[in-house]
Motif scaffolding. Structure first.
Motif, PDB file in Angstrom:
ATOM      1  N   VAL A 102       0.858  -1.190   0.000  1.00 29.24           N
ATOM      2  CA  VAL A 102       0.000   0.000   0.000  1.00 29.24           C
ATOM      3  C   VAL A 102       0.894   1.240   0.000  1.00 29.24           C
ATOM      4  O   VAL A 102       2.049   1.188   0.422  1.00 29.24           O
ATOM      5  CB  VAL A 102      -0.984   0.019   1.194  1.00 29.24           C
ATOM      6  N   ASP A 103       0.364   2.327  -0.502  1.00 25.53           N
ATOM      7  CA  ASP A 103       1.166   3.535  -0.687  1.00 25.53           C
ATOM      8  C   ASP A 103       1.134   4.471   0.509  1.00 25.53           C
ATOM      9  O   ASP A 103       2.048   5.263   0.699  1.00 25.53           O
ATOM     10  CB  ASP A 103       0.671   4.269  -1.942  1.00 25.53           C
ATOM     11  N   ALA A 104       0.072   4.392   1.317  1.00 24.86           N
ATOM     12  CA  ALA A 104      -0.035   5.252   2.496  1.00 24.86           C
ATOM     13  C   ALA A 104      -0.983   4.600   3.492  1.00 24.86           C
ATOM     14  O   ALA A 104      -1.754   3.704   3.144  1.00 24.86           O
ATOM     15  CB  ALA A 104      -0.534   6.637   2.116  1.00 24.86           C
ATOM     16  N   TYR A 105      -0.914   5.087   4.721  1.00 21.71           N
ATOM     17  CA  TYR A 105      -1.642   4.481   5.821  1.00 21.71           C
ATOM     18  C   TYR A 105      -2.137   5.608   6.713  1.00 21.71           C
ATOM     19  O   TYR A 105      -1.321   6.371   7.230  1.00 21.71           O
ATOM     20  CB  TYR A 105      -0.657   3.586   6.574  1.00 21.71           C
ATOM     21  N   LEU A 106      -3.443   5.763   6.853  1.00 18.70           N
ATOM     22  CA  LEU A 106      -4.007   6.782   7.742  1.00 18.70           C
ATOM     23  C   LEU A 106      -4.825   6.089   8.819  1.00 18.70           C
ATOM     24  O   LEU A 106      -5.519   5.110   8.543  1.00 18.70           O
ATOM     25  CB  LEU A 106      -4.915   7.742   6.969  1.00 18.70           C
ATOM     26  N   THR A 107      -4.762   6.612  10.039  1.00 19.27           N
ATOM     27  CA  THR A 107      -5.537   6.015  11.119  1.00 19.27           C
ATOM     28  C   THR A 107      -6.759   6.868  11.434  1.00 19.27           C
ATOM     29  O   THR A 107      -6.716   8.094  11.364  1.00 19.27           O
ATOM     30  CB  THR A 107      -4.684   5.838  12.392  1.00 19.27           C
ATOM     31  N   LYS A 108      -7.859   6.174  11.756  1.00 23.41           N
ATOM     32  CA  LYS A 108      -9.080   6.848  12.189  1.00 23.41           C
ATOM     33  C   LYS A 108      -8.947   7.161  13.675  1.00 23.41           C
ATOM     34  O   LYS A 108      -8.426   6.344  14.413  1.00 23.41           O
ATOM     35  CB  LYS A 108     -10.296   5.924  12.006  1.00 23.41           C
ATOM     36  N   PRO A 109      -9.440   8.302  14.132  1.00 21.77           N
ATOM     37  CA  PRO A 109     -10.025   9.350  13.292  1.00 21.77           C
ATOM     38  C   PRO A 109      -8.922  10.092  12.539  1.00 21.77           C
ATOM     39  O   PRO A 109      -7.899  10.411  13.118  1.00 21.77           O
ATOM     40  CB  PRO A 109     -10.726  10.257  14.296  1.00 21.77           C
ATOM     41  N   PHE A 110      -9.148  10.333  11.259  1.00 18.55           N
ATOM     42  CA  PHE A 110      -8.128  11.002  10.452  1.00 18.55           C
ATOM     43  C   PHE A 110      -8.438  12.483  10.342  1.00 18.55           C
ATOM     44  O   PHE A 110      -9.572  12.915  10.503  1.00 18.55           O
ATOM     45  CB  PHE A 110      -8.038  10.368   9.063  1.00 18.55           C
ATOM     46  N   ASP A 111      -7.404  13.249  10.077  1.00 21.90           N
ATOM     47  CA  ASP A 111      -7.539  14.681   9.842  1.00 21.90           C
ATOM     48  C   ASP A 111      -7.877  14.863   8.363  1.00 21.90           C
ATOM     49  O   ASP A 111      -7.101  14.433   7.506  1.00 21.90           O
ATOM     50  CB  ASP A 111      -6.204  15.347  10.191  1.00 21.90           C
ATOM     51  N   PRO A 112      -9.034  15.451   8.035  1.00 21.74           N
ATOM     52  CA  PRO A 112      -9.404  15.626   6.627  1.00 21.74           C
ATOM     53  C   PRO A 112      -8.319  16.325   5.800  1.00 21.74           C
ATOM     54  O   PRO A 112      -8.101  15.972   4.645  1.00 21.74           O
ATOM     55  CB  PRO A 112     -10.680  16.455   6.683  1.00 21.74           C
ATOM     56  N   ALA A 113      -7.614  17.284   6.404  1.00 24.98           N
ATOM     57  CA  ALA A 113      -6.552  17.976   5.666  1.00 24.98           C
ATOM     58  C   ALA A 113      -5.419  17.010   5.312  1.00 24.98           C
ATOM     59  O   ALA A 113      -4.849  17.078   4.218  1.00 24.98           O
ATOM     60  CB  ALA A 113      -6.013  19.145   6.486  1.00 24.98           C
ATOM     61  N   GLU A 114      -5.103  16.106   6.238  1.00 21.70           N
ATOM     62  CA  GLU A 114      -4.060  15.114   5.970  1.00 21.70           C
ATOM     63  C   GLU A 114      -4.507  14.146   4.875  1.00 21.70           C
ATOM     64  O   GLU A 114      -3.741  13.801   3.976  1.00 21.70           O
ATOM     65  CB  GLU A 114      -3.722  14.342   7.246  1.00 21.70           C
ATOM     66  N   LEU A 115      -5.775  13.726   4.940  1.00 21.21           N
ATOM     67  CA  LEU A 115      -6.331  12.849   3.910  1.00 21.21           C
ATOM     68  C   LEU A 115      -6.208  13.497   2.531  1.00 21.21           C
ATOM     69  O   LEU A 115      -5.729  12.872   1.582  1.00 21.21           O
ATOM     70  CB  LEU A 115      -7.807  12.555   4.214  1.00 21.21           C
ATOM     71  N   ILE A 116      -6.603  14.751   2.428  1.00 21.11           N
ATOM     72  CA  ILE A 116      -6.566  15.474   1.154  1.00 21.11           C
ATOM     73  C   ILE A 116      -5.124  15.584   0.649  1.00 21.11           C
ATOM     74  O   ILE A 116      -4.852  15.393  -0.536  1.00 21.11           O
ATOM     75  CB  ILE A 116      -7.241  16.850   1.306  1.00 21.11           C
ATOM     76  N   GLU A 117      -4.205  15.867   1.562  1.00 20.69           N
ATOM     77  CA  GLU A 117      -2.794  15.997   1.170  1.00 20.69           C
ATOM     78  C   GLU A 117      -2.236  14.661   0.669  1.00 20.69           C
ATOM     79  O   GLU A 117      -1.597  14.603  -0.388  1.00 20.69           O
ATOM     80  CB  GLU A 117      -1.968  16.484   2.361  1.00 20.69           C
ATOM     81  N   VAL A 118      -2.497  13.588   1.406  1.00 22.24           N
ATOM     82  CA  VAL A 118      -1.989  12.265   1.026  1.00 22.24           C
ATOM     83  C   VAL A 118      -2.579  11.834  -0.324  1.00 22.24           C
ATOM     84  O   VAL A 118      -1.855  11.414  -1.228  1.00 22.24           O
ATOM     85  CB  VAL A 118      -2.298  11.223   2.125  1.00 22.24           C
ATOM     86  N   VAL A 119      -3.903  11.950  -0.460  1.00 21.33           N
ATOM     87  CA  VAL A 119      -4.556  11.556  -1.712  1.00 21.33           C
ATOM     88  C   VAL A 119      -4.081  12.441  -2.866  1.00 21.33           C
ATOM     89  O   VAL A 119      -3.818  11.947  -3.965  1.00 21.33           O
ATOM     90  CB  VAL A 119      -6.095  11.587  -1.565  1.00 21.33           C
ATOM     91  N   GLY A 120      -3.939  13.731  -2.604  1.00 21.69           N
ATOM     92  CA  GLY A 120      -3.470  14.648  -3.640  1.00 21.69           C
ATOM     93  C   GLY A 120      -2.072  14.312  -4.127  1.00 21.69           C
ATOM     94  O   GLY A 120      -1.804  14.294  -5.325  1.00 21.69           O
ATOM     95  N   ASP A 121      -1.167  14.009  -3.193  1.00 26.34           N
ATOM     96  CA  ASP A 121       0.207  13.631  -3.557  1.00 26.34           C
ATOM     97  C   ASP A 121       0.216  12.346  -4.382  1.00 26.34           C
ATOM     98  O   ASP A 121       0.927  12.241  -5.384  1.00 26.34           O
ATOM     99  CB  ASP A 121       1.075  13.451  -2.315  1.00 26.34           C
ATOM    100  N   LEU A 122      -0.575  11.362  -3.956  1.00 27.37           N
ATOM    101  CA  LEU A 122      -0.605  10.080  -4.667  1.00 27.37           C
ATOM    102  C   LEU A 122      -1.254  10.227  -6.049  1.00 27.37           C
ATOM    103  O   LEU A 122      -0.779   9.629  -7.023  1.00 27.37           O
ATOM    104  CB  LEU A 122      -1.344   9.024  -3.846  1.00 27.37           C
ATOM    105  N   ALA A 123      -2.315  11.025  -6.132  1.00 31.29           N
ATOM    106  CA  ALA A 123      -2.975  11.249  -7.428  1.00 31.29           C
ATOM    107  C   ALA A 123      -2.019  11.956  -8.399  1.00 31.29           C
ATOM    108  O   ALA A 123      -1.948  11.610  -9.572  1.00 31.29           O
ATOM    109  CB  ALA A 123      -4.261  12.053  -7.247  1.00 31.29           C
ATOM    110  N   ALA A 124      -1.280  12.925  -7.877  1.00 27.48           N
ATOM    111  CA  ALA A 124      -0.305  13.647  -8.720  1.00 27.48           C
ATOM    112  C   ALA A 124       0.776  12.684  -9.208  1.00 27.48           C
ATOM    113  O   ALA A 124       1.165  12.710 -10.384  1.00 27.48           O
ATOM    114  CB  ALA A 124       0.310  14.802  -7.936  1.00 27.48           C
ATOM    115  N   ALA A 125       1.244  11.804  -8.314  1.00 30.66           N
ATOM    116  CA  ALA A 125       2.257  10.812  -8.701  1.00 30.66           C
ATOM    117  C   ALA A 125       1.698   9.846  -9.739  1.00 30.66           C
ATOM    118  O   ALA A 125       2.373   9.480 -10.702  1.00 30.66           O
ATOM    119  CB  ALA A 125       2.733  10.057  -7.465  1.00 30.66           C
TER     120      ALA A 125
END
Length: 128
Positions: A102-125
């Motif tokens: 897997v490319d990243a791992y987030l734990t609940k409860p997650f910070d929406p800003a962190e989720l957006i940053e992680v997904v954004g970085d992976l989508a850009a890659a």
């Protein structure tokens, strides 16, 4: 409307969390498709061909671990970026996720800003 930042398949059996993730990503400019569990994810993935999949670990029918493994084994899906989102934050779980690839791992409860940053970085890659 700006440019779509990427396509994300959000997989979670909890409707509230699924919608929370979907809304946060949609508001940031991602195209979002949702699935209710691992089986639903695997049924949709070839039609959707997302850049990123956010994947809950604890789900009925097919859990996130097995779903991620199947995605990694599939010729057409092994390149898709996968973010595991789980309440299970033990080191063993993280190691298991990394072993699967897997490319990243987030734990609940997650910070929406962190989720957006992680997904954004992976989508850009994913989009190069």
């Amino acid at each position: 409307m700006g440019e779509v930042l990427g396509k994300v398949l959000v997989v979670d059996d909890d409707e509230v969390i699924r919608q929370l993730i979907a809304v946060n990503l949609s508001l940031e400019g991602f195209e979002v498709v949702t699935a209710t569990d691992g089986e639903d994810c695997l049924e949709q993935v070839l039609d959707v061909m997302p850049d990123v999949i956010t994947l809950d670990v604890m789900m009925p029918r097919l859990d996130g671990w097995e779903t991620a493994q199947r995605l990694r084994r599939g010729e057409a899906t092994r390149h898709i970026k996968v973010v595991l989102i789980t309440a299970r934050a033990q080191d063993d779980d993280r190691r298991r996720g990394m072993t699967i690839g897997v490319d990243a791992y987030l734990t609940k409860p997650f910070d929406p800003a962190e989720l957006i940053e992680v997904v954004g970085d992976l989508a850009a890659a994913a989009r190069g």
